[in-house]
Write a protein that holds these residues in place. Structure first.
Motif, mmCIF file in Angstrom:
data_model
loop_
_atom_site.group_PDB
_atom_site.id
_atom_site.type_symbol
_atom_site.label_atom_id
_atom_site.label_comp_id
_atom_site.label_asym_id
_atom_site.label_seq_id
_atom_site.Cartn_x
_atom_site.Cartn_y
_atom_site.Cartn_z
ATOM 1 N N ILE A 131 -50.710 -32.508 73.037
ATOM 2 C CA ILE A 131 -51.854 -32.413 72.102
ATOM 3 C C ILE A 131 -52.936 -31.498 72.692
ATOM 4 N N GLY A 177 -58.073 -34.312 73.658
ATOM 5 C CA GLY A 177 -58.372 -34.031 72.254
ATOM 6 C C GLY A 177 -58.711 -32.567 72.084
ATOM 7 N N VAL A 223 -60.617 -31.353 66.175
ATOM 8 C CA VAL A 223 -60.993 -32.753 66.399
ATOM 9 C C VAL A 223 -61.803 -32.818 67.688
ATOM 10 N N LEU A 232 -52.538 -37.425 65.856
ATOM 11 C CA LEU A 232 -52.901 -36.025 66.111
ATOM 12 C C LEU A 232 -51.673 -35.113 66.046
ATOM 13 N N TYR A 278 -51.600 -31.948 63.619
ATOM 14 C CA TYR A 278 -51.364 -30.577 64.090
ATOM 15 C C TYR A 278 -50.034 -29.992 63.605
ATOM 16 N N TRP A 328 -61.027 -40.639 71.108
ATOM 17 C CA TRP A 328 -59.782 -41.231 70.617
ATOM 18 C C TRP A 328 -59.302 -42.353 71.520
#
Ligand code: NAG
Ligand code: NAG
Ligand code: NAG
Length: 457
Positions: free
Chosen positions: A29, A260, A247, A232, A236, A251
């Motif tokens: 991520i 993030g 973002v 996420l 994405y 989280w």
């Protein structure tokens, strides 16, 4: 490379780019590049709006402070003004949004020069400002305004402006019984995440296609409880905004300031130096609260000078600034906030080239004049900007950081003739600021010196 080989190479690159799939773990991520509209934008507007706007007393934690008796002023306010037995839910029918005119809001945001807007769609009280299927009878469509407040603002912003629309969403809720049960189960269950938090996030994204998903209320749990990386990865890889969405970092307690997209870290985050990872300073024009307060006093409101200084400092260190103004339960952005936003827009109209699409320089402030000078650069033009948030008494500004050459040109944005400058001891730059009649000044509150052809650009 030969032409056909080049083509093959380009095709291969495109295919590679198209096939990027993010995995539901932080390493993957975090590897996603931040869509560049966000860094270029620099300035956003934040709107805290909800049932707490009805009592409009203290802040968005009103319910919690009342029920936990943590704030005696809140207890007294309830005792003095409401009958015994009045509950927090009883405030919701009084949330009317009577004068809510999202077109007018969009026009004010446009005039402010902000490039994105983040609307609180659900705060810790759990009340959704859109007709959420996951929030039965505790949303602005069933109770109060009987309108989809989120959809109306998204439409107005998109129809009338180029501003990016974003949503704030609180993961936890103070008193949601399903959440409290998960907590009581020591997070061995995820019933709240499965039935409330995640369905809301998917709904918000699919329905309103926000370019910002600004998460909050994460801090009691790890991101694994929230299934943040799973969400996420979907956002994405597959969501309707997969190419444009950004973002933040809230989280889970393991994520904040580490994982993030851009980092908010704490509220009003202001590092002492340039931070390479993209970050955002979320702050408030009412220095005392995120939400509308009926008791607001003029001295609680940031002056335009203070606001511009915060913007300059934030951008000089590589941050974006998210400026909060809390609307009333009637749906009004009070005139003092509107004025501040429009003053900011007036300033940006002249001086925006020192803010939008800029990057930090090698130093964010000066090493001789220590206060009130903030640097940015514009790589496209090899220009260095010094934003002065004060006017020096002798009309001279002394700078240590810029190293000049014989070709150096120094000017003030909005003033045609270049400025006179000299060197003290071959090293220290002395710039003569222009002495002009007030109506010939480029602006009233902060002035931007533009320097071209510096040696240490
Ligand atoms: C704004 O756009 C939406 C969706 O495209 C449309 O349904 C709506 O009528 C428009 N509103 C205005 C005021 O133009
Ligand atoms: C969270 O993700 C895990 C792994 O994919 C999955 O087994 C679980 O059901 C998810 N929980 C929720 C609430 O979505
Ligand atoms: C200030 O910074 C510039 C550029 O890095 C450097 O040349 C100069 O020596 C510094 N001056 C002082 C007083 O530190």
């Amino acid at each position: 490379m030969r032409e056909d080989a080049k083509l093959v190479f380009i095709f291969a690159s495109i295919c590679l780019a198209l096939s990027v799939k993010y995995e539901p773990n932080w390493k993957s991520i975090d590897s996603r590049p931040l869509p560049d509209w966000y860094d270029k934008s620099k300035i956003g507007i934040f709107l805290h709006w909800g049932v707490f706007s009805v009592p409009a007393f203290e802040n968005a934690w009103f319910w919690y402070e009342w029920k936990t008796a943590k704030d005696p002023a809140v207890l007294k306010f309830m005792k003095d003004n409401y009958p015994p037995g009045f509950t927090y839910a009883d405030f919701a029918p009084q949330f009317h949004a009577t004068f809510y005119d999202p077109d007018k809001w969009a026009d004010v945001f446009e005039a402010s020069g902000a490039k994105y807007v983040v609307l609180v769609t659900k705060h810790h009280e759990g009340f959704t400002l859109w007709p959420s299927a996951a929030s039965w009878n505790w949303n602005a469509y069933d109770v109060g305004p009987h309108r989809d407040l989120v959809g109306a603002l998204a439409d107005s912003i998109r129809n009338r402006t180029d501003i990016h629309f974003g949503v704030y969403h609180s993961l936890f809720e103070f008193y949601n019984p399903i959440y409290l049960q998960d907590v009581a189960n020591n997070y061995t269950t995820q019933n709240y995440v499965r039935n409330k938090a995640l369905p809301e996030l998917y709904e918000l994204v699919n329905r309103y296609k926000p370019d910002v998903v600004w998460s909050d209320g994460d801090w009691n749990e790890d991101s694994t409880y929230w299934n943040a990386t799973e969400f996420l990865a979907w956002l994405y890889n597959e969501s309707p905004v997969k190419d444009t969405v950004v973002v933040n970092d809230r989280w889970g307690k393991d994520a904040r300031c580490h994982h993030g997209g851009f980092w908010n870290c704490n509220d009003r985050y202001m590092p002492g130096k340039i931070i390479k990872h993209k970050w955002e300073n979320c702050m408030t024009v009412d220095k005392r609260a995120w939400t509308h307060r009926r008791k607001i006093q003029i001295e609680d409101v940031m002056s335009i000078e203070e606001l511009l200084a915060k913007i300059a400092e934030t951008v000089s260190k590589g941050g974006n600034i998210l400026i909060n103004v809390g609307p009333t339960a009637d749906g009004v952005i009070i005139p003092v906030f509107e004025e501040r936003l429009k003053q900011m827009g007036q300033w940006l109209k002249v001086n925006g080239e020192a803010i939008y699409e800029t990057q930090p320089w090698s130093q964010h402030t000066d090493n001789i004049t220590f206060q009130g000078v903030w640097y940015t650069i514009r790589p496209q033009e090899k220009a260095v900007y010094a934003i002065l948030t004060f006017w020096p008494e002798n009309n001279q500004i002394i700078l240590g950081a810029p190293v000049t050459t014989t070709k150096t040109r120094i000017s003030m944005i909005g003033v045609e003739t270049p400025l006179k400058w000299s060197l003290y001891r071959n090293k220290i730059l002395i710039i003569e600021l222009p002495i002009l009649p007030v109506n010939k000044m480029p602006c009233q509150w902060a002035w931007v010196i533009k320097m071209e052809n510096l040696k240490n650009y």
